[in-house]
Design a protein around this motif. Structure first.
Motif, PDB file in Angstrom:
ATOM      1  N   PHE A  24      38.269  47.100  33.545  1.00  0.00           N
ATOM      2  CA  PHE A  24      39.084  47.324  34.743  1.00  0.00           C
ATOM      3  C   PHE A  24      39.290  46.020  35.503  1.00  0.00           C
ATOM      4  CE2 PHE A  24      39.354  48.002  39.306  1.00  0.00           C
ATOM      5  CZ  PHE A  24      40.461  48.825  39.393  1.00  0.00           C
ATOM      6  N   LYS A  25      38.216  45.294  35.708  1.00  0.00           N
ATOM      7  CA  LYS A  25      38.320  44.050  36.482  1.00  0.00           C
ATOM      8  C   LYS A  25      39.148  42.999  35.757  1.00  0.00           C
ATOM      9  CE  LYS A  25      34.280  44.835  39.233  1.00  0.00           C
ATOM     10  NZ  LYS A  25      32.856  44.939  39.084  1.00  0.00           N
ATOM     11  N   CYS A  26      39.023  42.936  34.447  1.00  0.00           N
ATOM     12  CA  CYS A  26      39.840  41.981  33.695  1.00  0.00           C
ATOM     13  C   CYS A  26      41.315  42.375  33.730  1.00  0.00           C
ATOM     14  CB  CYS A  26      39.351  41.867  32.259  1.00  0.00           C
ATOM     15  SG  CYS A  26      37.771  41.004  32.109  1.00  0.00           S
ATOM     16  N   LYS A  27      41.587  43.661  33.601  1.00  0.00           N
ATOM     17  CA  LYS A  27      42.964  44.147  33.617  1.00  0.00           C
ATOM     18  C   LYS A  27      43.608  43.925  34.980  1.00  0.00           C
ATOM     19  CE  LYS A  27      45.720  48.287  32.829  1.00  0.00           C
ATOM     20  NZ  LYS A  27      45.703  49.714  32.497  1.00  0.00           N
ATOM     21  N   HIS A  28      42.821  44.054  36.055  1.00  0.00           N
ATOM     22  CA  HIS A  28      43.352  43.950  37.415  1.00  0.00           C
ATOM     23  C   HIS A  28      42.951  42.648  38.102  1.00  0.00           C
ATOM     24  CE1 HIS A  28      44.923  48.026  37.481  1.00  0.00           C
ATOM     25  NE2 HIS A  28      43.836  48.381  36.826  1.00  0.00           N
ATOM     26  N   ASP A  30      44.449  39.953  38.539  1.00  0.00           N
ATOM     27  CA  ASP A  30      45.494  39.400  39.406  1.00  0.00           C
ATOM     28  C   ASP A  30      45.584  40.126  40.742  1.00  0.00           C
ATOM     29  OD1 ASP A  30      46.147  37.516  37.507  1.00  0.00           O
ATOM     30  OD2 ASP A  30      47.769  38.705  36.643  1.00  0.00           O
ATOM     31  N   ASP A  31      45.020  41.325  40.824  1.00  0.00           N
ATOM     32  CA  ASP A  31      45.042  42.094  42.067  1.00  0.00           C
ATOM     33  C   ASP A  31      43.932  41.670  43.024  1.00  0.00           C
ATOM     34  OD1 ASP A  31      47.132  43.549  40.971  1.00  0.00           O
ATOM     35  OD2 ASP A  31      45.803  45.105  40.206  1.00  0.00           O
ATOM     36  N   PHE A  32      42.905  41.031  42.498  1.00  0.00           N
ATOM     37  CA  PHE A  32      41.771  40.589  43.310  1.00  0.00           C
ATOM     38  C   PHE A  32      41.876  39.091  43.529  1.00  0.00           C
ATOM     39  CE2 PHE A  32      40.079  44.223  40.888  1.00  0.00           C
ATOM     40  CZ  PHE A  32      39.636  45.025  41.922  1.00  0.00           C
TER      41      PHE A  32
END
Length: 76
Positions: A24-28, A30-32
């Motif tokens: 999840f963190k790798c996929k998102h 760019d959101d963080f």
């Protein structure tokens, strides 16, 4: 988006949950823009340092007694 994560000793995390969280963190990533990890569990701290090299994301690990510093950093 900023993310504050506090993990206390004694919390159990399954490998499946850990893997799902990592994906999840790798996929998102760019959101963080910042992730503060507060824990005295050394392997979590080591993983945060390792993951910081994999994604373009500012991840910092803090000891439990540095919780206030983590909150101040994430709020900057």
């Amino acid at each position: 988006m900023r993310f504050f994560l506090e993990i206390k000793d004694g919390n159990k995390i399954s490998l499946a949950a850990f893997w799902k969280d990592m994906l999840f963190k790798c996929k998102h990533a760019d959101d963080f823009n910042k992730v503060a990890l507060v824990t005295d569990i050394q392997w979590f701290r080591s993983f945060a340092d390792f993951k910081d090299n994999l994604v373009d994301l500012d991840i910092r690990a803090f000891d439990n007694d540095e919780r206030l510093q983590a909150l101040n950093w994430i709020a900057e």
